[in-house]
Design a protein around this motif. Sequence first.
Motif, short mmCIF file in Angstrom:
data_model
loop_
_atom_site.label_atom_id
_atom_site.label_comp_id
_atom_site.label_asym_id
_atom_site.label_seq_id
_atom_site.Cartn_x
_atom_site.Cartn_y
_atom_site.Cartn_z
N TYR A 32 68.66 41.56 38.35
CA TYR A 32 68.22 40.33 39.01
C TYR A 32 67.07 40.63 39.96
CZ TYR A 32 68.76 36.35 42.29
OH TYR A 32 68.57 35.27 43.11
N THR A 33 67.25 41.66 40.81
CA THR A 33 66.21 42.04 41.77
C THR A 33 64.93 42.43 41.04
OG1 THR A 33 67.91 42.86 43.24
CG2 THR A 33 65.67 43.57 43.70
N LEU A 34 65.08 43.26 40.01
CA LEU A 34 63.90 43.72 39.27
C LEU A 34 63.13 42.54 38.69
CD1 LEU A 34 62.32 46.17 38.22
CD2 LEU A 34 63.72 46.09 36.17
N ALA A 35 63.87 41.59 38.13
CA ALA A 35 63.20 40.44 37.50
C ALA A 35 62.44 39.63 38.54
CB ALA A 35 64.24 39.57 36.78
N VAL A 36 63.11 39.34 39.66
CA VAL A 36 62.45 38.53 40.69
C VAL A 36 61.25 39.26 41.28
CG1 VAL A 36 62.76 37.48 42.97
CG2 VAL A 36 64.56 37.30 41.27
N VAL A 37 61.45 40.55 41.56
CA VAL A 37 60.37 41.33 42.17
C VAL A 37 59.18 41.40 41.21
CG1 VAL A 37 59.70 43.65 42.92
CG2 VAL A 37 61.83 42.67 43.70
N PHE A 38 59.46 41.60 39.93
CA PHE A 38 58.37 41.68 38.96
C PHE A 38 57.61 40.35 38.88
CE2 PHE A 38 56.66 41.77 34.54
CZ PHE A 38 55.77 42.82 34.74
N ALA A 39 58.36 39.26 38.90
CA ALA A 39 57.70 37.94 38.86
C ALA A 39 56.80 37.76 40.08
CB ALA A 39 58.76 36.83 38.81
N CYS A 40 57.31 38.12 41.26
CA CYS A 40 56.50 38.00 42.48
C CYS A 40 55.29 38.92 42.40
CB CYS A 40 57.32 38.35 43.72
SG CYS A 40 58.54 37.12 44.14
N PHE A 41 55.51 40.11 41.84
CA PHE A 41 54.41 41.05 41.73
C PHE A 41 53.30 40.48 40.86
CE2 PHE A 41 52.23 44.28 39.29
CZ PHE A 41 51.65 45.02 40.31
N LEU A 42 53.69 39.81 39.76
CA LEU A 42 52.68 39.22 38.87
C LEU A 42 51.83 38.20 39.63
CD1 LEU A 42 54.54 38.74 35.48
CD2 LEU A 42 52.83 40.46 36.11
N VAL A 43 52.52 37.41 40.47
CA VAL A 43 51.78 36.42 41.28
C VAL A 43 50.80 37.14 42.21
CG1 VAL A 43 52.00 34.64 43.05
CG2 VAL A 43 53.64 34.75 41.16
N ALA A 44 51.31 38.18 42.89
CA ALA A 44 50.46 38.91 43.84
C ALA A 44 49.28 39.55 43.12
CB ALA A 44 51.28 39.98 44.56
N ARG A 45 49.55 40.09 41.94
CA ARG A 45 48.50 40.77 41.18
C ARG A 45 47.44 39.77 40.74
NH1 ARG A 45 46.79 42.62 36.42
NH2 ARG A 45 46.42 44.85 36.18
N ARG A 46 47.91 38.60 40.32
CA ARG A 46 46.98 37.55 39.90
C ARG A 46 46.10 37.13 41.09
NH1 ARG A 46 43.85 35.02 38.25
NH2 ARG A 46 43.70 33.15 36.98
N LEU A 47 46.73 36.96 42.26
CA LEU A 47 45.99 36.61 43.47
C LEU A 47 44.96 37.68 43.82
CD1 LEU A 47 48.63 35.35 46.05
CD2 LEU A 47 46.63 34.13 45.25
N TYR A 48 45.42 38.92 43.70
CA TYR A 48 44.62 40.06 44.08
C TYR A 48 43.33 40.11 43.26
CZ TYR A 48 44.09 44.80 45.83
OH TYR A 48 43.65 45.92 46.48
N ASN A 49 43.45 39.75 41.98
CA ASN A 49 42.30 39.84 41.08
C ASN A 49 41.67 38.47 40.83
OD1 ASN A 49 42.43 42.66 40.60
ND2 ASN A 49 44.26 42.29 39.38
N SER A 50 41.88 37.52 41.73
CA SER A 50 41.30 36.19 41.53
C SER A 50 40.06 36.06 42.41
CB SER A 50 42.32 35.14 41.95
OG SER A 50 42.50 35.20 43.34
N PRO A 51 39.25 35.04 42.17
CA PRO A 51 38.12 34.79 43.06
C PRO A 51 38.57 34.65 44.52
CG PRO A 51 37.94 33.42 41.12
CD PRO A 51 39.27 34.12 41.03
N PHE A 52 39.74 34.05 44.71
CA PHE A 52 40.29 33.91 46.06
C PHE A 52 40.53 35.29 46.68
CE2 PHE A 52 44.38 33.50 48.50
CZ PHE A 52 43.83 32.92 49.62
N GLY A 53 41.11 36.19 45.88
CA GLY A 53 41.35 37.55 46.37
C GLY A 53 40.05 38.25 46.70
N LEU A 54 39.04 38.01 45.86
CA LEU A 54 37.73 38.61 46.08
C LEU A 54 37.13 38.11 47.39
CD1 LEU A 54 36.36 40.59 44.21
CD2 LEU A 54 34.98 38.74 43.31
N ALA A 55 37.31 36.81 47.65
CA ALA A 55 36.80 36.23 48.90
C ALA A 55 37.50 36.88 50.09
CB ALA A 55 37.03 34.73 48.92
#
Lengths: 340, 287
Positions: free
Chosen positions: A187-210
């Motif tokens: 359960y923890t792994l699944a939730v953490v991975f999902a949150c990580f995907l969000v963070a990773r997406r943010l990190y590599n988005s134009p918003f993250g670049l800004a």
Amino acid sequence: MTMTATTDRTLPDPADRRAAAHAFIAGQARWRWPEAVFWLVAAASLVIFPHSLVLAAQVLIAGLFALSLDLILGLGGIVSLGHAAFFGLGAYTAGLLAAHGWNEPLTGLVAAGLVAGLVGFATSFIVVRLKGIALLMVTMGVALLLHEVAQKAHAITGGDDGLQGISMAPILGLFSFDLYGRTAFIYTLAVVFACFLVARRLYNSPFGLALKGMRENGRRVPAIGGSIRRHSALIYTIAAVMAGIAGGLLAQTTEFVSVEVLGFQRSAEVLIMLVLGGAGLLYGGFVGAAVFLVARQILSGIDQTYWFFWLGLMLVLVVLFARNGLLGGAKALLARWRRA
Amino acid sequence: MLLSLANILFNGVAYGMLLFLIAVGLSVTMGLMGFANLAHGAFAMLGGYVTATLMAKAGWPFFATLPAAFVLVALASLVLERALYRRLYRAGELDQVLLTIGVVFMAVAGATFVWGPSQAPIRVPAYLTGTVAIGPFDWGVYRLFLIAMGALVTLALIVGLERTRFGAMIRAAVDNPRMATGLGINVDRVFSITFMLGSGLAGLGGALGVNLIGLDPSFPIKYLVYFLIVVAVGGLGSIKGSLIAAIVLGVCDVAGKYYLPDTGAFIIYVIMVSLLLWRPLGLFGRR
């Protein structure tokens, strides 16, 4: 005429530029094999360390908490000494819900993230206006405030003795939590991975670049039309949600919450984990959490006070010799080895 | 009612004076060097242990241990400054915060190792205990003594900074380090000496505080917030600001514990956060 010709050559038309920007961001966002290895190893813990799944889940939760700090520190450049405020809010939200009969895990987590996010949103307006010592003091002050409230509201929170009577329903009504922590870990792994995907997406988005631009040069970003305060407030809120989810996970998987989740020590520890692993690198929090928690498991087994000594020494050494943390150091070594 | 009010004010001012003694060094060094030193409380703790140990093991009289606490802590801080802090003067505050938290953790572990985890015992001379009746009230002698010490140190600091040559050098180095260097002032050395003085004062404050607030290895963490509040609310580098902030904090703390024991430190944090929102540089901050 010659003027237009030169401008045409140095600045291609907007569509081309946009395409180039997309290509750059897509290139940054590509998955690399060490990342796959990392998550495969994490998942394989189920088989490799079947007797240490509780510790493994703790590492993932602490890693998620550190990742949320990485969003504001590594990406936003905001130094917070009170990030435990949001972790604790999430933990108490999930814990109190479960203790009062609402023990469905997933909605509990959503509630934990929402409550922490709301408080994060409310305080973000304060945080973005401050810097330096005042910022340190106010972030720390907000966390201390909540800690004090939780301590005094003994009747509701259980104070130092902890919140009693949390018991979780099976996840999705199918998987109930077992004694060995297998369900909790998955359960923890699944939730953490999902949150990580969000963070990773943010990190590599134009918003993250800004945000990265803001961190590197706070004056130039407004000059090209970015709003520092709005970006900072947004990332602060997102980080608060993520910290709240991490706190909620802790409450649900350990079925226990005490005021310690809001304490200064927790705020300091998450900062230490992140910097130990390497800030601004996405995986730094997880690496730091793993090293930190495993070291604590081993060293505090010998003696609690010695653990404090080693922790202090570790910090001093990291600051003096490895400013980019373990991961940053490893990257630098790898780069040097490749060049040689 | 009147009696308890006077009592609270008196106790609060005494407590505030103690906080001022310990924190003023932090205010000066943080304002001077822009160094976020979270380990300041460790110096105060060391001063307390110097006094407690000299009294218990070597049989020194209380007053003789106070200069010893000042000098030994100042020397210890010089070693630390040369070895660690100096490297991070130009670094960001994150690095400074982390380094000094590391120092705090090591100090806590070290103190536990050397002096044990329990409260350090101290017995101040008999003439500093008990109360004296002046007018309608009874005054605690030790608290009167603390207030007098605080007033003395404040006076010495103000005269030292405003009237002496070294004070002028410090002010010059704070206002414009490059210009001060150009005038032939060794800014590095001025900073080092100021740092030692500030730490020494913390050591003195720690020594004086054992009798009032106790001493155990968790001291640097337990009181860190209080020292930081004094500095942040008073304004970096402002002696007047630190004094006012410390006394207000002391009175609020004592009054809060007396009138509203259920809210605890809650009020103090609310006041701090709102004050910093109103004036991010503190009450008397200049930069």
